[in-house]
Motif scaffolding. Structure first.
Motif, mmCIF file in Angstrom:
data_model
loop_
_atom_site.group_PDB
_atom_site.id
_atom_site.type_symbol
_atom_site.label_atom_id
_atom_site.label_comp_id
_atom_site.label_asym_id
_atom_site.label_seq_id
_atom_site.Cartn_x
_atom_site.Cartn_y
_atom_site.Cartn_z
ATOM 1 N N SER A 214 -3.578 47.090 182.082
ATOM 2 C CA SER A 214 -4.135 46.588 183.342
ATOM 3 C C SER A 214 -4.223 45.067 183.375
ATOM 4 N N SER A 215 -4.040 44.419 182.201
ATOM 5 C CA SER A 215 -4.066 42.954 182.117
ATOM 6 C C SER A 215 -2.803 42.457 181.425
ATOM 7 N N PRO A 216 -1.652 42.524 182.135
ATOM 8 C CA PRO A 216 -0.394 42.099 181.501
ATOM 9 C C PRO A 216 -0.415 40.640 181.062
ATOM 10 N N GLY A 217 -1.191 39.804 181.787
ATOM 11 C CA GLY A 217 -1.288 38.402 181.384
ATOM 12 C C GLY A 217 -1.917 38.250 180.016
ATOM 13 N N ASP A 218 -2.991 39.031 179.757
ATOM 14 C CA ASP A 218 -3.640 38.982 178.448
ATOM 15 C C ASP A 218 -2.723 39.513 177.357
ATOM 16 N N ILE A 219 -1.960 40.562 177.671
ATOM 17 C CA ILE A 219 -1.017 41.096 176.686
ATOM 18 C C ILE A 219 -0.012 40.018 176.290
ATOM 19 N N GLY A 220 0.527 39.317 177.285
ATOM 20 C CA GLY A 220 1.497 38.261 176.996
ATOM 21 C C GLY A 220 0.899 37.146 176.153
ATOM 22 N N LEU A 221 -0.337 36.754 176.482
ATOM 23 C CA LEU A 221 -0.991 35.688 175.719
ATOM 24 C C LEU A 221 -1.256 36.113 174.279
ATOM 25 N N LEU A 222 -1.707 37.343 174.095
ATOM 26 C CA LEU A 222 -2.010 37.817 172.746
ATOM 27 C C LEU A 222 -0.742 37.992 171.919
ATOM 28 N N LEU A 223 0.329 38.448 172.549
ATOM 29 C CA LEU A 223 1.608 38.533 171.840
ATOM 30 C C LEU A 223 2.097 37.134 171.442
ATOM 31 N N ALA A 224 1.834 36.158 172.306
ATOM 32 C CA ALA A 224 2.262 34.788 172.023
ATOM 33 C C ALA A 224 1.495 34.176 170.862
ATOM 34 N N CYS A 225 0.353 34.772 170.501
ATOM 35 C CA CYS A 225 -0.412 34.253 169.361
ATOM 36 C C CYS A 225 0.400 34.269 168.077
ATOM 37 N N GLY A 226 1.359 35.194 167.985
ATOM 38 C CA GLY A 226 2.200 35.263 166.790
ATOM 39 C C GLY A 226 3.063 34.029 166.625
ATOM 40 N N PRO A 227 3.958 33.753 167.584
ATOM 41 C CA PRO A 227 4.813 32.571 167.431
ATOM 42 C C PRO A 227 4.062 31.250 167.410
ATOM 43 N N ILE A 228 2.967 31.132 168.184
ATOM 44 C CA ILE A 228 2.261 29.840 168.180
ATOM 45 C C ILE A 228 1.566 29.604 166.841
ATOM 46 N N THR A 229 1.353 30.668 166.075
ATOM 47 C CA THR A 229 0.771 30.534 164.737
ATOM 48 C C THR A 229 1.845 30.346 163.675
ATOM 49 N N ALA A 230 2.861 31.204 163.702
ATOM 50 C CA ALA A 230 3.844 31.237 162.620
ATOM 51 C C ALA A 230 4.863 30.110 162.700
ATOM 52 N N VAL A 231 5.350 29.805 163.904
ATOM 53 C CA VAL A 231 6.451 28.841 164.037
ATOM 54 C C VAL A 231 6.094 27.459 163.487
ATOM 55 N N PRO A 232 4.953 26.839 163.886
ATOM 56 C CA PRO A 232 4.657 25.516 163.317
ATOM 57 C C PRO A 232 4.433 25.533 161.807
ATOM 58 N N LEU A 233 3.827 26.616 161.297
ATOM 59 C CA LEU A 233 3.630 26.713 159.850
ATOM 60 C C LEU A 233 4.959 26.744 159.117
ATOM 61 N N LEU A 234 5.919 27.489 159.639
ATOM 62 C CA LEU A 234 7.232 27.586 158.999
ATOM 63 C C LEU A 234 8.003 26.276 159.147
#
Length: 305
Positions: A214-234
């Motif tokens: 019911s909150s596709p925007g929140d789903i997208g933001l939470l999924l984006a937490c992966g790349p915004i965390t992992a990409v800069p570290l790598l």
């Protein structure tokens, strides 16, 4: 006739671009965190962990570094050490996400400015490393800045100190892990993934989770937490391998500087005379600390000659 760039020049340029990209992404991170400020910090951290795992895993497969992880998984000591470092980085993430959600972004910038000075102090206390007189002056100025903020607020700036301390301890302990940076990151999120997934399932079962259709925007933001965390570290891990320590040392101020400007000009957080004085002292301390590193290197080379 111009000469072709050497292999070392090309390597240095690649390392610089990797590291610069990492610091720019870290600097801009508060803008993303404001988008998830309506979601509890613990839930955001859980999704940061969970969705970082596949990115870290694919990176290891591409680099062909899975053998190192297999060895680590068979070592109880390595797994215990990784669990400890994972606990510290989780605390750091949690404080950071919460601080931005409650309009204390300026304090996070201060924390990451203090971090290198705290690392020097930790080296002196835990490793017996002797700071030179310039580093002692820098640490003294940082302590004075903290005391000024504490006197003004009627208490220590705990957000800044907690962020600096957890990241400094994480960096200190992370060096003891007998595994590379990308493998270590995978190991940490692997250890954290099960409790993070269990927590997310519990939130969903209780009806408090934000990962709902019911909150596709929140789903997208939470999924984006992966790349915004992992990409800069790598990106940072790749850059650090190709750059001199002195270059990384100078670049580490990029992220908190961007965070500072975002806090003051984008988030309109208060920046009064007291905070201006405290930040001025920190910036002076960092200038002295950085200059002392360049001051010592020629002397060290002369002694080695």
């Amino acid at each position: 006739m111009t000469s072709e760039p050497t292999t070392s020049d090309a390597t240095g340029n690649s390392g610089f671009l990797f590291a610069l990209s990492a610091y720019l992404l870290w600097g801009a991170l508060p803008l993303f965190m404001k988008l998830v400020a309506h979601i509890p910090a613990a839930e955001v951290v859980a999704h940061r962990i969970l969705w970082s795992l596949p990115i870290a895993g694919v990176t290891l497969l591409v680099l062909g570094r899975t053998a190192d992880v297999k060895v680590a998984l068979r070592s109880p000591r390595t797994m215990l050490m990784a669990a400890v470092t994972a606990a510290f980085i989780t605390c750091n993430w949690g404080i950071y996400v919460w601080a931005i959600s409650v309009d204390r972004t300026l304090e996070t910038a201060l924390g990451y400015y203090i971090n290198p000075l705290l690392s020097v102090a930790m080296g002196a206390v835990l490793l017996g490393e002797k700071p030179n007189r310039f580093q002692l002056v820098a640490i003294g100025l940082a302590v004075l800045a903290v005391l000024i903020l504490a006197f003004d607020a009627g208490g220590l700036p705990w957000v800044s100190l907690a962020l600096a301390a957890t990241f400094a301890v994480y960096g200190f302990l992370r060096k003891t892990l007998p595994i590379g940076p990308s493998q270590g990151f995978f190991l940490e999120v692997l250890i954290l993934a099960l409790p993070a997934f269990a927590y997310i399932l519990w939130l969903q079962a209780q009806g408090h989770g934000h990962f709902v259709f019911s909150s596709p925007g929140d789903i997208g933001l939470l999924l984006a937490c992966g790349p915004i965390t992992a990409v800069p570290l790598l990106l940072y891990a790749f850059g650090a391998k190709l750059l001199k320590l002195s270059t990384i040392g100078l670049m580490q101020y990029i992220a908190p500087t961007i965070i500072f400007f975002i806090a003051v000009f984008a988030f309109d957080e208060p920046f009064d005379g007291v905070r201006m004085t405290a930040f001025g002292l920190i910036w002076l301390a960092l200038a002295i600390y950085t200059w002392s590193g360049f001051f010592r290197r020629p002397a060290a080379r002369q002694e080695a000659a």
